[in-house]
Design a protein around this motif. Sequence first.
Motif, mmCIF file in Angstrom:
data_model
loop_
_atom_site.group_PDB
_atom_site.id
_atom_site.type_symbol
_atom_site.label_atom_id
_atom_site.label_comp_id
_atom_site.label_asym_id
_atom_site.label_seq_id
_atom_site.Cartn_x
_atom_site.Cartn_y
_atom_site.Cartn_z
ATOM 1 N N GLY A 1 -1.672 1.013 -2.036
ATOM 2 C CA GLY A 1 -0.474 1.448 -2.745
ATOM 3 C C GLY A 1 -0.454 2.926 -3.077
ATOM 4 N N LEU A 2 -1.611 3.597 -3.022
ATOM 5 C CA LEU A 2 -1.655 5.023 -3.280
ATOM 6 C C LEU A 2 -1.571 5.757 -1.953
ATOM 7 C CD1 LEU A 2 -1.950 7.313 -5.331
ATOM 8 C CD2 LEU A 2 -4.431 7.149 -5.049
ATOM 9 N N LYS A 3 -0.532 6.544 -1.775
ATOM 10 C CA LYS A 3 -0.241 7.151 -0.476
ATOM 11 C C LYS A 3 -0.784 8.568 -0.321
ATOM 12 C CE LYS A 3 2.254 3.455 0.252
ATOM 13 N NZ LYS A 3 1.808 2.373 1.162
ATOM 14 N N GLY B 1 4.955 2.117 -3.160
ATOM 15 C CA GLY B 1 3.746 2.897 -3.353
ATOM 16 C C GLY B 1 3.913 4.041 -4.327
ATOM 17 N N TRP C 1 2.903 8.228 -4.907
ATOM 18 C CA TRP C 1 2.488 9.508 -4.350
ATOM 19 C C TRP C 1 2.203 10.444 -5.521
ATOM 20 C CZ3 TRP C 1 5.746 6.191 -2.168
ATOM 21 C CH2 TRP C 1 5.745 6.008 -0.771
ATOM 22 N N ARG D 1 5.291 -4.943 1.700
ATOM 23 C CA ARG D 1 4.205 -4.114 1.176
ATOM 24 C C ARG D 1 4.394 -2.633 1.523
ATOM 25 N NH1 ARG D 1 3.978 -7.917 -1.369
ATOM 26 N NH2 ARG D 1 2.260 -9.376 -1.741
ATOM 27 N N LYS D 2 5.552 -2.107 1.161
ATOM 28 C CA LYS D 2 5.844 -0.702 1.437
ATOM 29 C C LYS D 2 5.989 0.128 0.170
ATOM 30 C CE LYS D 2 8.104 -1.406 5.918
ATOM 31 N NZ LYS D 2 9.360 -1.205 6.694
ATOM 32 N N ILE E 1 0.123 -3.390 -7.833
ATOM 33 C CA ILE E 1 -0.196 -2.192 -7.048
ATOM 34 C C ILE E 1 -0.891 -1.148 -7.911
ATOM 35 C CG2 ILE E 1 0.776 -0.266 -5.744
ATOM 36 C CD1 ILE E 1 3.012 -2.124 -4.848
ATOM 37 N N ASN F 1 -4.164 -2.004 -5.999
ATOM 38 C CA ASN F 1 -4.171 -2.177 -4.546
ATOM 39 C C ASN F 1 -4.308 -0.792 -3.917
ATOM 40 O OD1 ASN F 1 -3.555 -2.501 -1.821
ATOM 41 N ND2 ASN F 1 -2.006 -4.074 -2.191
ATOM 42 N N GLU G 1 4.996 -5.513 -6.202
ATOM 43 C CA GLU G 1 5.919 -5.650 -5.081
ATOM 44 C C GLU G 1 5.884 -7.082 -4.569
ATOM 45 O OE1 GLU G 1 7.166 -3.541 -0.842
ATOM 46 O OE2 GLU G 1 5.085 -3.453 -1.517
#
Length: 285
Positions: free
Chosen positions: A30-32, A116, A118, A113-114, A90, A27, A108
Amino acid sequence: MPEVQAHCERMTEALAGATLSKFQLINFAGLKTFDPPADAAVGASLVAVERHAKSLILRFDNDISHVVHLMQGGRLRPDPKQSKKPRNGIARWIFEVAGEPAAWLLTEAGTERKAGVWAVRGEAVGQEPLTELGPDPTTITADEFAAVIGAHSRRLHGVLRTQGIVAGLGRMLANEILFEAGLSPFANASKIDADQVAALYEATQRVVEAGTEHERTLDDIGKGADRPSKMHNHAGEPCPGRADSGPCGDTVHTVEYRKYTVYYCPTEQTGGKVLADNTTSKFLK
């Protein structure tokens, strides 16, 4: 904090020294981060999975780390099936362990949907999402803890849950810690005396350690409803008493808010006073 700490230990035991052969983003939301790219860790060995506050840090030996925040509904688990479109998927990490692939999948559940990932270069602490966090309450001294808590003229329950003040505690831990300390959730943090601050510090250490020991007996992050507690999720039940006492004869009461519930025992924490069940309740000392 306890469930994340125990999960970091499980992942380190299973994967330390393994080479990351592939990182799959399932997703894209999902990559911030975008620099460094998450696949910059491919080909590197995993040194350890560490915890900071409520986040996991997958630290690789090429100066790249992946910070994973599970939020409320996130899970990072072994993924032997490796389906192309996993439900709530994700991201997926595929490691080489003793010559065999070992996949772990981040999912998740729910609608927030928070959760993720980094990707960071260098020391992860101090970079997003690990910025503006307070100290870990289990690694600071009693005096440091007293200074941090006493600097805020707010209700204790809110102070304990604010990540910028102390990092890693949540609603359940706040309920349990305040109960064991014998303090009202509505007490003003800046007005409790030295003995009360000391009781709060000691209760924090005991409650977090007990929770971590429980999580270490599991093979995965447990469900919130199954975590041992005396106050949290026990509304209307008899109060079992604090660690240094027996049953007190009172029942567990609540103060309901839109997003969370405060659980407490009037006899043990508020001098027998029942807190008004609304946000205009006055502070109780």
